[in-house]
Design a protein around this motif. Sequence first.
Motif, PDB file in Angstrom:
ATOM      1  N   GLY A   1      -6.187  -4.848  -5.182  1.00 30.25           N
ATOM      2  CA  GLY A   1      -6.301  -3.745  -4.797  1.00 30.25           C
ATOM      3  C   GLY A   1      -6.502  -2.225  -5.594  1.00 30.25           C
ATOM      4  N   ALA A   2      -5.510  -2.868  -6.625  1.00 26.63           N
ATOM      5  CA  ALA A   2      -5.007  -1.656  -7.057  1.00 26.63           C
ATOM      6  C   ALA A   2      -6.447  -1.500  -8.049  1.00 26.63           C
ATOM      7  N   ALA A   3      -7.449  -2.906  -8.664  1.00 27.12           N
ATOM      8  CA  ALA A   3      -8.103  -2.711  -9.672  1.00 27.12           C
ATOM      9  C   ALA A   3      -9.704  -2.051  -8.756  1.00 27.12           C
ATOM     10  N   GLU A   4     -10.065  -2.307  -7.197  1.00 34.30           N
ATOM     11  CA  GLU A   4     -11.139  -1.684  -6.793  1.00 34.30           C
ATOM     12  C   GLU A   4     -10.867  -0.271  -6.772  1.00 34.30           C
ATOM     13  N   ALA A   5      -9.304  -0.141  -6.595  1.00 31.16           N
ATOM     14  CA  ALA A   5      -9.578   1.626  -5.808  1.00 31.16           C
ATOM     15  C   ALA A   5      -9.809   2.377  -7.790  1.00 31.16           C
ATOM     16  N   ASP A   6      -9.427   1.515  -8.718  1.00 31.10           N
ATOM     17  CA  ASP A   6      -9.708   2.173 -10.070  1.00 31.10           C
ATOM     18  C   ASP A   6     -11.594   1.698 -10.313  1.00 31.10           C
ATOM     19  N   ARG A   7     -12.310   0.494  -9.671  1.00 29.25           N
ATOM     20  CA  ARG A   7     -13.470   0.940  -9.543  1.00 29.25           C
ATOM     21  C   ARG A   7     -13.814   1.927  -9.060  1.00 29.25           C
ATOM     22  N   ARG A   8     -13.038   2.206  -7.416  1.00 27.12           N
ATOM     23  CA  ARG A   8     -14.396   3.841  -6.548  1.00 27.12           C
ATOM     24  C   ARG A   8     -13.378   4.898  -7.527  1.00 27.12           C
TER      25      ARG A   8
ATOM     26  N   VAL B   1      -2.641  22.159 -13.014  1.00 26.47           N
ATOM     27  CA  VAL B   1      -2.845  20.690 -12.206  1.00 26.47           C
ATOM     28  C   VAL B   1      -3.432  21.070 -10.582  1.00 26.47           C
ATOM     29  N   VAL B   2      -4.242  19.947 -10.951  1.00 23.30           N
ATOM     30  CA  VAL B   2      -4.698  19.523  -9.669  1.00 23.30           C
ATOM     31  C   VAL B   2      -4.545  18.252  -9.176  1.00 23.30           C
ATOM     32  N   ARG B   3      -3.509  19.137  -7.711  1.00 26.70           N
ATOM     33  CA  ARG B   3      -3.088  17.963  -7.003  1.00 26.70           C
ATOM     34  C   ARG B   3      -4.246  16.937  -6.127  1.00 26.70           C
ATOM     35  N   GLY B   4      -3.617  15.875  -6.462  1.00 24.83           N
ATOM     36  CA  GLY B   4      -4.183  14.842  -5.928  1.00 24.83           C
ATOM     37  C   GLY B   4      -3.964  13.237  -6.211  1.00 24.83           C
ATOM     38  N   THR B   5      -4.225  11.669  -5.904  1.00 28.44           N
ATOM     39  CA  THR B   5      -4.774  10.845  -6.208  1.00 28.44           C
ATOM     40  C   THR B   5      -5.313  10.355  -6.507  1.00 28.44           C
ATOM     41  N   VAL B   6      -6.069   8.986  -7.250  1.00 32.73           N
ATOM     42  CA  VAL B   6      -6.870   7.875  -7.573  1.00 32.73           C
ATOM     43  C   VAL B   6      -7.464   7.917  -6.501  1.00 32.73           C
ATOM     44  N   ASP B   7      -7.362   7.734  -4.940  1.00 33.39           N
ATOM     45  CA  ASP B   7      -8.131   7.660  -3.983  1.00 33.39           C
ATOM     46  C   ASP B   7      -8.389   8.787  -2.926  1.00 33.39           C
ATOM     47  N   ASP B   8      -8.433  10.286  -4.004  1.00 36.83           N
ATOM     48  CA  ASP B   8      -9.143  11.482  -3.334  1.00 36.83           C
ATOM     49  C   ASP B   8      -9.963  12.088  -4.191  1.00 36.83           C
ATOM     50  N   LEU B   9     -11.093  10.636  -3.683  1.00 33.30           N
ATOM     51  CA  LEU B   9     -12.718  10.815  -4.830  1.00 33.30           C
ATOM     52  C   LEU B   9     -13.195  12.152  -4.910  1.00 33.30           C
TER      53      LEU B   9
ATOM     54  N   ALA C   1      -4.641   6.665 -15.171  1.00 29.38           N
ATOM     55  CA  ALA C   1      -4.422   6.253 -14.205  1.00 29.38           C
ATOM     56  C   ALA C   1      -4.943   4.532 -13.364  1.00 29.38           C
ATOM     57  N   PHE C   2      -3.551   3.900 -12.577  1.00 29.18           N
ATOM     58  CA  PHE C   2      -4.024   2.772 -12.233  1.00 29.18           C
ATOM     59  C   PHE C   2      -3.078   2.788 -11.318  1.00 29.18           C
ATOM     60  N   LYS C   3      -2.953   1.928 -10.844  1.00 27.48           N
ATOM     61  CA  LYS C   3      -1.629   1.506  -9.174  1.00 27.48           C
ATOM     62  C   LYS C   3      -0.910   0.784  -9.534  1.00 27.48           C
ATOM     63  N   HIS C   4      -0.639   1.062 -10.904  1.00 27.40           N
ATOM     64  CA  HIS C   4       0.496  -0.112 -11.086  1.00 27.40           C
ATOM     65  C   HIS C   4       1.600  -1.085  -9.996  1.00 27.40           C
ATOM     66  N   ASP C   5       1.595   0.278  -9.350  1.00 24.90           N
ATOM     67  CA  ASP C   5       2.827   0.140  -8.019  1.00 24.90           C
ATOM     68  C   ASP C   5       2.431  -1.103  -7.179  1.00 24.90           C
ATOM     69  N   ILE C   6       0.900  -0.884  -6.566  1.00 26.30           N
ATOM     70  CA  ILE C   6       1.529  -2.537  -6.053  1.00 26.30           C
ATOM     71  C   ILE C   6       0.262  -3.308  -6.365  1.00 26.30           C
ATOM     72  N   ALA C   7      -0.279  -3.010  -7.799  1.00 22.55           N
ATOM     73  CA  ALA C   7      -0.678  -4.010  -9.214  1.00 22.55           C
ATOM     74  C   ALA C   7       0.531  -4.917  -9.748  1.00 22.55           C
ATOM     75  N   PHE C   8       1.689  -4.607  -9.349  1.00 18.83           N
ATOM     76  CA  PHE C   8       2.728  -5.163  -9.627  1.00 18.83           C
ATOM     77  C   PHE C   8       3.515  -5.578  -8.956  1.00 18.83           C
ATOM     78  N   SER C   9       3.126  -5.229  -7.091  1.00 17.94           N
ATOM     79  CA  SER C   9       4.165  -5.571  -6.296  1.00 17.94           C
ATOM     80  C   SER C   9       2.778  -7.170  -5.357  1.00 17.94           C
ATOM     81  N   GLY C  10       2.207  -7.262  -6.156  1.00 24.14           N
ATOM     82  CA  GLY C  10       1.405  -8.243  -5.796  1.00 24.14           C
ATOM     83  C   GLY C  10      -0.095  -8.369  -5.525  1.00 24.14           C
TER      84      GLY C  10
ATOM     85  N   SER D   1     -11.410 -13.822 -10.240  1.00 23.86           N
ATOM     86  CA  SER D   1     -10.307 -13.662 -10.469  1.00 23.86           C
ATOM     87  C   SER D   1     -10.059 -11.940 -10.466  1.00 23.86           C
ATOM     88  N   PRO D   2      -8.705 -11.402  -9.704  1.00 26.52           N
ATOM     89  CA  PRO D   2      -8.672 -10.084  -9.497  1.00 26.52           C
ATOM     90  C   PRO D   2      -8.445  -9.451 -11.026  1.00 26.52           C
ATOM     91  N   MET D   3      -7.753 -10.130 -12.378  1.00 26.02           N
ATOM     92  CA  MET D   3      -8.176  -9.351 -13.362  1.00 26.02           C
ATOM     93  C   MET D   3      -9.943  -9.306 -13.775  1.00 26.02           C
TER      94      MET D   3
END
Length: 304
Positions: free
Chosen positions: A85-92, A47-55, A72-81, A134-136
């Motif tokens: 933002g989720a896609a840009e985090a994924d690109r990073r 296990v390594v602790r962190g999120t997709v934002d911990d580059l 990993a993909f930030k589905h929580d913020i993606a499906f809340s509108g 588009s965001p997609m």
Amino acid sequence: MRIFVTGASGWLGSAVVPDLIDSGHRVVGLARSETSAAALADAGAEVVRGTVDDLDVLGTTAASSDGVIHLAFKHDIAFSGDFRGAAEADRRAVDTFGEALAGTDRPFVLASGVMGLLLGRTATEQDLPAIDDSPMSVRAATSVAALDLADRGVCSSVVRLSPTCHGDGDHGFMAALVAVARATGVSGYLGDGANRWPAVHRLDAARLFRLAVERAPAGSVLHGVAEEGVPIREIAEAIGRGLNVPVTAVAPEAAAEHFTWLSGLLGLDSPVSSTLTRELLGWEPTGPTLVEDLDKGHYFHRPD
């Protein structure tokens, strides 16, 4: 191989990790919570602790691994509108993995999707997504960038998944449609319901990711598709049977109110082939079809 997996405790990752371990690989799983960390440890993963934002964490762990599977993909913020933002985090995250693996010829496998890839006719692995403002398209552009890493000495591949990656415990599109039918008292579809969505069972998809990290050539596009296209009306009929509610067409003008956020997707006709993937990697899905899975009843025996 020592394989770093992001999204390792999620819906798909929790199937990918044991598949990798059972095949003799060592897994390092990214965990953003104590619960996820405990689940990964119980599965036999490091296990390594962190999120997709911990580059820094992503880069360091990737550099010390023999390969990376990025689920990993930030589905929580993606499906809340905030899909952008989720896609840009994924690109990073993908750019970070590219820097860590450049010049090593190690495998990097990215999870992406096939929904809307080519409307009206069957899409293949050779079809590239349209890129616009588009965001997609942000996520589509990320998949193209991942493939381009092959020119930088990374054995990169992209697994484009069916929108319906189904199985017991699914909280995705099928669970959402079941929730709509339960709330409205009818299982609906748009038009004549002949439009099609591809589908794959979760365990079949997990096996494809393992095959990809083991032997996909650099620059490969792979399709996690077991069924090229399941008519939406057949899905609605299975949900109707499961909930014992009427099955009916929903008028276009009522779609947004009835299906809420699903209304813009439910009418898409998006069949997709996986013939080239099967030929390349010898992948053969063995799980139940989507309708067979719905008819097992597990989508209806739990709260949504």
